[in-house]
Design a protein around this motif. Structure first.
Motif, PDB file in Angstrom:
ATOM      1  N   GLU A 155       0.840  -1.343   0.014  1.00  0.00           N
ATOM      2  CA  GLU A 155      -0.212  -0.009   0.177  1.00  0.00           C
ATOM      3  C   GLU A 155       0.881   1.261   0.044  1.00  0.00           C
ATOM      4  N   ASN A 156       0.496   2.284  -0.572  1.00  0.00           N
ATOM      5  CA  ASN A 156       1.072   3.519  -0.936  1.00  0.00           C
ATOM      6  C   ASN A 156      -0.099   4.672  -0.833  1.00  0.00           C
ATOM      7  N   GLU A 157       0.307   5.679  -0.423  1.00  0.00           N
ATOM      8  CA  GLU A 157      -0.598   6.914  -0.400  1.00  0.00           C
ATOM      9  C   GLU A 157       0.055   8.312  -1.060  1.00  0.00           C
ATOM     10  N   TYR A 158      -0.710   8.925  -1.694  1.00  0.00           N
ATOM     11  CA  TYR A 158      -0.260  10.455  -1.932  1.00  0.00           C
ATOM     12  C   TYR A 158      -1.468  11.190  -1.180  1.00  0.00           C
ATOM     13  N   LYS A 159      -0.667  11.934  -0.430  1.00  0.00           N
ATOM     14  CA  LYS A 159      -1.342  13.183   0.526  1.00  0.00           C
ATOM     15  C   LYS A 159      -1.144  14.548  -0.089  1.00  0.00           C
ATOM     16  N   SER A 160      -2.079  15.394  -0.114  1.00  0.00           N
ATOM     17  CA  SER A 160      -2.190  16.914  -0.525  1.00  0.00           C
ATOM     18  C   SER A 160      -3.174  17.564   0.344  1.00  0.00           C
ATOM     19  N   GLY A 161      -2.868  18.823   0.524  1.00  0.00           N
ATOM     20  CA  GLY A 161      -3.697  19.756   1.003  1.00  0.00           C
ATOM     21  C   GLY A 161      -3.934  20.965   0.211  1.00  0.00           C
ATOM     22  N   SER A 162      -4.558  22.059   1.285  1.00  0.00           N
ATOM     23  CA  SER A 162      -5.006  23.397   0.248  1.00  0.00           C
ATOM     24  C   SER A 162      -4.520  24.541   1.137  1.00  0.00           C
ATOM     25  N   LEU A 163      -4.445  25.485   0.506  1.00  0.00           N
ATOM     26  CA  LEU A 163      -4.157  27.001   1.071  1.00  0.00           C
ATOM     27  C   LEU A 163      -5.300  27.946   0.515  1.00  0.00           C
ATOM     28  N   LYS A 164      -5.725  28.680   1.450  1.00  0.00           N
ATOM     29  CA  LYS A 164      -6.761  29.793   1.062  1.00  0.00           C
ATOM     30  C   LYS A 164      -6.134  31.229   1.521  1.00  0.00           C
ATOM     31  N   ILE A 165      -6.190  32.058   0.802  1.00  0.00           N
ATOM     32  CA  ILE A 165      -5.537  33.380   1.099  1.00  0.00           C
ATOM     33  C   ILE A 165      -6.862  34.384   0.724  1.00  0.00           C
ATOM     34  N   THR A 166      -7.157  35.208   1.789  1.00  0.00           N
ATOM     35  CA  THR A 166      -8.114  36.184   1.793  1.00  0.00           C
ATOM     36  C   THR A 166      -7.541  37.680   1.940  1.00  0.00           C
ATOM     37  N   GLN A 178       4.038  21.300 -10.408  1.00  0.00           N
ATOM     38  CA  GLN A 178       2.911  21.094 -11.405  1.00  0.00           C
ATOM     39  C   GLN A 178       1.839  20.584 -10.850  1.00  0.00           C
ATOM     40  N   ASN A 179       0.617  20.495 -11.555  1.00  0.00           N
ATOM     41  CA  ASN A 179      -0.395  19.865 -11.069  1.00  0.00           C
ATOM     42  C   ASN A 179      -1.136  20.572  -9.887  1.00  0.00           C
ATOM     43  N   VAL A 180      -0.833  21.877  -9.729  1.00  0.00           N
ATOM     44  CA  VAL A 180      -1.490  22.550  -8.632  1.00  0.00           C
ATOM     45  C   VAL A 180      -2.699  23.464  -9.236  1.00  0.00           C
ATOM     46  N   MET A 181      -3.847  23.363  -8.556  1.00  0.00           N
ATOM     47  CA  MET A 181      -5.121  23.750  -9.013  1.00  0.00           C
ATOM     48  C   MET A 181      -5.082  25.257  -8.140  1.00  0.00           C
ATOM     49  N   ILE A 182      -5.689  26.401  -8.803  1.00  0.00           N
ATOM     50  CA  ILE A 182      -6.095  27.543  -8.210  1.00  0.00           C
ATOM     51  C   ILE A 182      -7.490  27.869  -8.652  1.00  0.00           C
ATOM     52  N   ILE A 204      -5.671  27.494  -3.171  1.00  0.00           N
ATOM     53  CA  ILE A 204      -4.622  26.688  -3.985  1.00  0.00           C
ATOM     54  C   ILE A 204      -4.952  25.265  -3.460  1.00  0.00           C
ATOM     55  N   THR A 205      -5.087  24.337  -4.164  1.00  0.00           N
ATOM     56  CA  THR A 205      -5.464  22.981  -3.935  1.00  0.00           C
ATOM     57  C   THR A 205      -4.276  22.244  -4.528  1.00  0.00           C
TER      58      THR A 205
END
Length: 363
Positions: free
Chosen positions: A187-198, A231-235, A267-268
């Motif tokens: 088993e392997n896992e790819y983990k990511s999170g997000s950043l919100k700027i206001t 790369q592959n960052v979503m805004i 930014i996700t």
């Protein structure tokens, strides 16, 4: 009595079904002993966000352990995966025996490690120590477990239970120890999170209209010991590639953007443990503004989340505040106000004195 017998039979059936399930999970029978036999392990890849294309490697550690009752030699190591041996650097006592490439994906996916077995010429039990090569891709959790591939080489028997001269192979895979849990999955896992700027504008003279735009830069650092291409960052739902920082900068990638009061960006798909810092700029392409500094008439304030690291399956939230209180222009300098008041008092006193004299002269 009949109910007890039925209950006992049902329990036995359930136990047998569980045993068959456990057996099927790792045991492979009827494998060829002539050097063309293979064993497979499933790669299970759990993904949070969009995982980049990744190649996983399986290595044999050390020599094969052969049972004492066999006259075979240590030449019976697993077949070398010649297609990928130059791709990674392994320890001197390790060889790459299989690899699997998982294409970029947005949900849990699987692949297959195929392990080539050598030719076996002697009966016996052959035990191989396997582990997954630990790569460096940011956000990827590699397996730290040790796996044991146990190969049972036995005679092919005739109807009279006599060896025919042929050999057959049965394999088993155990996790953590030779007597550990049967498994056929790594088993392997790819983990990511997000950043919100206001952006927030405050103060008596703060302009909260969409015409009053402020400029920002968010800077990113790759986690220590990891690799990341930005790369592959979503805004705000659109895929972008971050800009690589110039040499000498204390960050690896950045993204410039603008906001007006009440506006924000999210930014996700930022890999877990990526570091970030948000800074306001003096203008489009301008210099960074420190906390307490100003952009025009606005004082800049950052909150405590303006810098940090990305957490898996969570959103880091930060707000940059620009405040413009100002003061009304009355045409009077506050520095000269005390003197003006004194003059008013003196003038009032003079008026009072003159009025009294006039009254005295009348009487």
């Amino acid at each position: 009595m009949k109910k007890k017998i039925l209950s006992l039979m049902l329990a036995v059936v359930m136990m047998l079904s569980l045993s068959v399930t456990a057996l099927a999970a790792s045991v492979q029978t009827g494998v060829s002993a002539d050097g063309t036999g293979t064993v497979t392990l499933t790669k299970s890849y759990t993904i949070s966000g969009t995982a980049p294309t990744e190649t996983f490697y399986l290595v044999q550690v050390g020599d094969v352990d052969i049972s004492e009752d066999s006259s075979a030699t240590v030449s019976a190591s697993l077949n070398l995966d010649t297609d990928t041996t130059a791709s990674i650097q392994v320890e001197s006592n390790e060889i790459v025996v299989s690899s699997v490439e998982i294409q970029s994906a947005v949900s849990t996916t699987t692949g297959t490690f195929t392990i080539g077995l050598p030719e076996y010429t002697k009966v016996g039990t052959y035990t191989y120590t396997l582990k997954e090569y630990v790569g460096s891709t940011a956000g990827v959790t590699y397996s730290s477990d040790t796996y044991y591939l146990i190969v049972y080489v036995m005679n092919v028997l005739d109807d009279d239970n006599l060896p025919t001269g042929g050999l057959t192979v049965t394999t088993d895979i155990r996790k953590s120890s030779v007597g550990g849990t049967k498994t056929d999955v790594i088993e392997n896992e790819y983990k990511s999170g997000s950043l919100k700027i206001t952006k927030t504008v405050t103060g008596a003279y703060g302009d909260t209209s969409s015409d009053n735009v402020f400029y920002f830069r968010v800077e990113f650092n790759t986690p220590n010991g990891k690799t990341w291409n930005g790369q592959n960052v979503m805004i705000n739902g659109e895929t972008v590639s971050l800009t690589a920082a110039d040499n000498g900068q204390d960050y690896d990638y950045y993204y410039d953007f603008s906001l007006y009061s009440g506006q924000y960006i999210t930014i996700t798909n930022l890999p877990e443990n990526v570091g970030y810092t948000v800074v306001e700029l003096t203008g489009n392409g301008g210099t960074e503004v420190a906390a307490g500094g100003s952009v025009g008439s606005y004082e800049v304030t950052y909150d405590t989340s303006v810098s940090g690291t990305i957490t898996s399956n969570a959103t880091s939230d930060t707000t940059v505040t620009n405040e413009y209180d100002g003061e009304p222009d009355t045409g009077i300098s506050l520095d000269s106000l005390p003197y003006i008041l004194m003059l008013i008092v003196v003038a009032a006193g003079v008026v009072v004195m003159i009025s009294r004299r006039r009254l005295d002269n009348r009487f």
